[in-house]
Design an enzyme around this catalytic site. Structure first.
Site, PDB file in Angstrom:
ATOM      1  CG  ASN A   8      54.793  60.833  33.170  1.00 14.33           C
ATOM      2  OD1 ASN A   8      54.394  61.493  34.128  1.00 14.33           O
ATOM      3  ND2 ASN A   8      55.089  59.545  33.273  1.00 14.33           N
ATOM      4  CE  LYS A  10      59.016  59.103  34.404  1.00 13.49           C
ATOM      5  NZ  LYS A  10      59.480  57.748  34.387  1.00 13.49           N
ATOM      6  CG  HIS A  91      53.598  55.266  33.968  1.00 11.06           C
ATOM      7  ND1 HIS A  91      54.700  54.710  34.590  1.00 11.06           N
ATOM      8  CD2 HIS A  91      54.083  56.089  33.008  1.00 11.06           C
ATOM      9  CE1 HIS A  91      55.792  55.193  34.022  1.00 11.06           C
ATOM     10  NE2 HIS A  91      55.455  56.021  33.065  1.00 11.06           N
ATOM     11  CD  GLU A  93      57.820  55.480  36.621  1.00 13.39           C
ATOM     12  OE1 GLU A  93      57.187  56.529  36.875  1.00 13.39           O
ATOM     13  OE2 GLU A  93      58.852  55.462  35.917  1.00 13.39           O
ATOM     14  CD  GLU A 158      55.527  54.935  28.935  1.00 14.51           C
ATOM     15  OE1 GLU A 158      56.053  55.966  28.540  1.00 14.51           O
ATOM     16  OE2 GLU A 158      55.234  54.741  30.121  1.00 14.51           O
ATOM     17  N   GLY A 164      63.408  55.477  31.650  1.00 12.81           N
ATOM     18  CA  GLY A 164      64.407  56.125  32.501  1.00 12.81           C
ATOM     19  C   GLY A 164      65.790  55.486  32.453  1.00 12.81           C
ATOM     20  CB  SER A 203      65.135  55.962  26.865  1.00 10.98           C
ATOM     21  OG  SER A 203      65.307  55.447  28.178  1.00 10.98           O
ATOM     22  N   GLY A 224      59.138  61.032  29.442  1.00 16.29           N
ATOM     23  CA  GLY A 224      59.315  61.269  30.870  1.00 16.29           C
ATOM     24  C   GLY A 224      60.389  62.310  31.116  1.00 16.29           C
ATOM     25  N   GLY A 225      61.595  61.837  31.460  1.00 17.71           N
ATOM     26  CA  GLY A 225      62.692  62.716  31.860  1.00 17.71           C
ATOM     27  C   GLY A 225      62.914  63.917  30.944  1.00 17.71           C
TER      28      GLY A 225
HETATM   29  C1  PEP Z   1      57.668  57.645  31.226  1.00 18.63           C
HETATM   30  O1  PEP Z   1      57.785  57.934  32.399  1.00 18.63           O
HETATM   31  O2  PEP Z   1      56.550  57.429  30.779  1.00 18.63           O
HETATM   32  C2  PEP Z   1      58.873  57.588  30.403  1.00 18.63           C
HETATM   33  C3  PEP Z   1      58.771  57.160  29.175  1.00 18.63           C
HETATM   34  O3  PEP Z   1      60.064  57.999  30.980  1.00 18.63           O
HETATM   35  P1  PEP Z   1      61.471  58.301  30.225  1.00 18.63           P
HETATM   36  O4  PEP Z   1      61.141  59.100  28.997  1.00 18.63           O
HETATM   37  O5  PEP Z   1      62.240  59.098  31.240  1.00 18.63           O
HETATM   38  O6  PEP Z   1      62.064  56.996  29.906  1.00 18.63           O
END
Ligand code: PEP
Length: 243
Positions: A8, A10, A91, A93, A158, A164, A203, A224-225
């Site tokens: 993802n 983002k 999600h 967010e 999640e 994050g 994470s 994500g990141g």
């Molecule tokens: C996400 O945005 O779905 C996510 C899991 O982010 P991260 O891996 O950065 O925690």
């Protein structure tokens, strides 16, 4: 069940970076299904760059209607036209920053399925809810109200507090929640609930992927990141258990 490793992006990424990234991830191991969910503006470029590969393309949101007067939104058929086969809905967010309710998420999942897309429905508790001992109740309620009848897609667990932050739950907490989710899916969808990949997200990094992906009822990861660096996404994919 083959694991799904979904990146993802983002609200990161530019057109100029797509071709090199797509070339790099073409070397992904073939024991997992790899999926990239970039911002809308990059879908078409990614679709071209990934042609001939088994890597799937997803979007990060869609509207619950197939078209209409919804300035700034995007419809599921538009995503399919741009080359997406998947779409993330609900999600945290989106739930937090845009006030999306479980009913909104359900409508988005219905719209995605109607457009031939596979929805990835996200659920997860906040830190306050976990501290109050409400995590399982919150997630079960989200599943009950966010998943359409006869849902055939993917679910991503999640925990909001793990996204994050570099602070994933313990392995025991992930295993317990995934087991709870599987039981809820079977209760809600019957045999169909057995076939749903339940992704863990929050994470996930190359260093913790192998232990998280080996846990019971974990069917992949939503990343994500770490997905912004192709070498990290590839390392996470390589860490998924084989068969
Ligand atoms: C996400 O945005 O779905 C996510 C899991 O982010 P991260 O891996 O950065 O925690």
């Amino acid at each position: 069940m083959r694991q799904i490793i979904a990146g993802n992006w983002k609200m990161y990424g530019q057109l100029g970076g797509v071709t090199a990234y797509a070339e790099a991830i073409r070397t992904a191991p073939d024991h997992v299904d790899l999926l990239i969910c970039p911002p809308f503006t990059l879908l078409d470029r990614f679709s071209t760059a990934l042609k001939g590969s088994a890597i799937a393309l997803g979007a990060q949101d869609c509207h619950g209607a197939a078209q209409g007067a919804h300035t700034g939104d995007i419809a599921a058929p538009m995503l399919a036209e741009a080359g997406a086969s998947h779409v993330i809905v609900g999600h945290s967010e989106r739930r937090e920053n845009h006030g999306e309710t479980n009913a909104d998420v359900r409508a988005k999942a219905v719209a995605a399925l109607a457009a031939g897309l596979t929805p990835i429905v996200c659920v997860g508790e906040t830190e306050a809810q976990r501290d109050a001992g409400e995590a399982e109740h919150v997630v079960r309620t989200q599943l009950t109200h966010s998943l359409p009848e006869n849902f055939a897609g993917v679910v991503a667990y999640e925990p909001v507090w793990a996204i994050g932050t570099g602070r994933p739950p313990t392995e025991a907490e992930v295993a317990a929640m995934h087991t709870t989710i599987r039981a809820a899916l079977v209760a809600q969808l019957g045999g169909g609930g057995e076939k749903i990949n339940i992704l863990y997200g929050g994470s996930v990094k190359p260093g913790n992927a192998a232990s998280l992906l080996a846990l019971p009822e974990v069917g992949g990861a939503l990343v994500g990141g770490a997905s912004l660096k192709p070498e990290d996404l590839l390392a996470i994919a390589a860490a998924a258990p084989r068969g």
